[in-house]
Design an enzyme around this catalytic site. Structure first.
Site, PDB file in Angstrom:
ATOM      1  N   LYS A   6       0.784  -1.031   0.441  1.00  0.00           N
ATOM      2  CA  LYS A   6      -0.141   0.552   0.143  1.00  0.00           C
ATOM      3  C   LYS A   6       1.018   1.121  -0.069  1.00  0.00           C
ATOM      4  O   LYS A   6       0.301   2.140  -0.666  1.00  0.00           O
ATOM      5  CB  LYS A   6      -0.802   0.257   1.681  1.00  0.00           C
ATOM      6  N   PHE A  65      -5.097 -13.522  -3.899  1.00  0.00           N
ATOM      7  CA  PHE A  65      -6.568 -12.849  -3.251  1.00  0.00           C
ATOM      8  C   PHE A  65      -7.344 -12.886  -3.890  1.00  0.00           C
ATOM      9  O   PHE A  65      -7.593 -13.408  -4.541  1.00  0.00           O
ATOM     10  CB  PHE A  65      -5.566 -11.197  -3.213  1.00  0.00           C
ATOM     11  N   ALA A  89     -14.182 -18.287   1.390  1.00  0.00           N
ATOM     12  CA  ALA A  89     -14.261 -20.053   1.186  1.00  0.00           C
ATOM     13  C   ALA A  89     -12.841 -20.807   1.263  1.00  0.00           C
ATOM     14  O   ALA A  89     -11.838 -20.135   0.837  1.00  0.00           O
ATOM     15  CB  ALA A  89     -15.125 -20.313   0.307  1.00  0.00           C
ATOM     16  N   ARG A 130      -6.754  -3.114  -7.354  1.00  0.00           N
ATOM     17  CA  ARG A 130      -6.499  -2.088  -5.857  1.00  0.00           C
ATOM     18  C   ARG A 130      -5.323  -1.505  -6.193  1.00  0.00           C
ATOM     19  O   ARG A 130      -5.119  -0.240  -5.684  1.00  0.00           O
ATOM     20  CB  ARG A 130      -7.812  -2.441  -4.733  1.00  0.00           C
ATOM     21  N   ASP A 168      -7.901 -27.396  -1.718  1.00  0.00           N
ATOM     22  CA  ASP A 168      -6.787 -26.749  -2.113  1.00  0.00           C
ATOM     23  C   ASP A 168      -5.715 -27.619  -2.794  1.00  0.00           C
ATOM     24  O   ASP A 168      -4.802 -26.794  -3.183  1.00  0.00           O
ATOM     25  CB  ASP A 168      -6.280 -26.774  -0.220  1.00  0.00           C
TER      26      ASP A 168
END
Length: 371
Positions: free
Chosen positions: A76, A98, A139, A105, A170
């Site tokens: 950031k 992510f 989830a 973003r 996974d």
């Protein structure tokens, strides 16, 4: 020199699917730079712990992140963004895990990364993919298994679903993403073009039901465990309790195994039941339950030793990891600095393998990020 030596991978993923993908690349010689926030990958703090390279590390973290190097970046901040751009400029693969929209973003979506490195292979791993009604639904593994139908047949004798023993969604995503990344790298060698990979845990897991959910795939009824050949409806593909309250498994439905087993038990008359449709083998299952309950697990192991039947005792992990087969295959490896690793399943004949060092949090100095 591993098969992937010379490739640089920028890994922003945490926990399991992404790190599984990138550790398999690191095991084969790829340079994997793990980009972490100030607190590090949360898996670093997941017990239990062991001593690796003279320091205390999570066994989970060590086995999914060995051989990588770590850099701490605040994505950031302007400085963090600049450092990541420098890393991308020299990278071949970019991996992120992510939720959809986060990388855009932050300014590192595929378009932005491709602008820095035009031939980048960019892999996004998420629960449900980058678009669709579930794209932003939170989830982890079990929720994906539930929504994909798998949990419905991960059930006990009373039909109640139970927590699965393996995080299959996974793991399916990690394996699928690895395959996709390697395909894209091969394609890049031929075309000079990179690729974007949208790898969803849900999409990765779904093909794993082809052999059990055929009726549903064809538009019919959903399979029920008690009447499905691979889920509990077949006597020769079944788990049985022994006299010492342990368990054994029969893991092969082929008629030759049924003939060998029932012949040895003096019950060839039950052989037609082994050929009956799944769900209609109740009498044979009942006979085998009564039979296996009469001896201990060890006694059954001795009894089956000279018989050609797909039989196995149900071991716990301590027993399984201590079994001679694991040692003979070299499947548990202790690193030079201590700590035990599960050896990579992908190993090449004539090539030695040793676990890479643990990535200390933020061990890469920002001054070398462009190297």
């Amino acid at each position: 020199m591993g098969k992937l030596s010379g490739f640089r991978v920028i890994d922003l993923s945490q926990f399991l699917p992404g790190p599984m993908l990138t550790v398999m690349m690191a095991d084969q010689g790829a340079e994997v730079i793990k980009v972490e926030p100030a607190g590090g990958d949360p898996a670093r703090e997941q017990a239990p712990f062991d001593t690796y390279d003279g320091a205390r590390h999570s066994v989970w973290f060590a086995n999914l992140n060995r051989g990588k190097r770590s850099v701490v970046l605040d994505l950031k901040s302007d400085d963090g963004k600049a450092a990541l751009r420098d890393l991308i400029a020299g990278a071949d693969v970019f991996v992120e895990g992510f939720r959809p929209g986060v990388m855009q973003r932050l300014g590192f979506d595929y378009a932005a990364v491709k602008a820095i490195r035009p031939d980048i292979v960019y892999c996004s791993i998420s629960a449900f993919g980058q678009d669709g009604a579930l794209a932003h639904h939170p989830a982890h593994d079990m929720a994906v298994q539930a929504l994909a139908g798998f949990l419905s047949v991960n059930d006990g004798a009373d039909g109640t679903p139970v927590v699965p023993g393996a995080p299959s969604a996974d793991l399916a995503a990690g394996l699928t993403a690895l395959s996709a990344v390697l395909m894209a790298l091969v394609g890049r060698e031929r075309s000079g073009e990179g690729a974007y990979i949208d790898c969803a845990m849900f999409d990765s897991l779904l093909p794993w039901c082809a052999h059990t959910a055929g009726s549903a795939i064809a538009g019919g009824e959903s399979p029920q465990s008690a009447s499905q050949r691979s889920l509990g409806g077949a006597a020769l593909y079944q788990i049985y309790r022994t006299a010492d309250n342990a368990h054994v498994a029969l893991g092969g439905r082929e008629l030759k195994f049924a003939r060998n087993l029932l012949g040895a038990l003096g019950r060839e008359d039950l052989l037609p039941l082994a050929e009956a449709p799944a769900g209609e083998q109740g009498e044979l299952i009942a006979f085998l339950r009564e039979t296996f309950a009469a001896k201990t697990r060890a006694e059954w192991e001795a009894w089956f030793a000279d018989k050609d039947v797909a039989f196995a005792p149900v071991l716990d992990f301590r027993e399984a990891l201590d079994a001679p087969h694991v040692a003979e295959r070299g499947l548990i490896v202790t690193g030079d600095g201590g700590g035990r690793h599960i050896a990579p399943a992908i190993r090449f004949a004539g090539e030695d393998w040793a676990p890479g060092p643990m990535p200390g949090l933020g061990e890469i100095d920002l001054g070398e990020t462009g190297a």
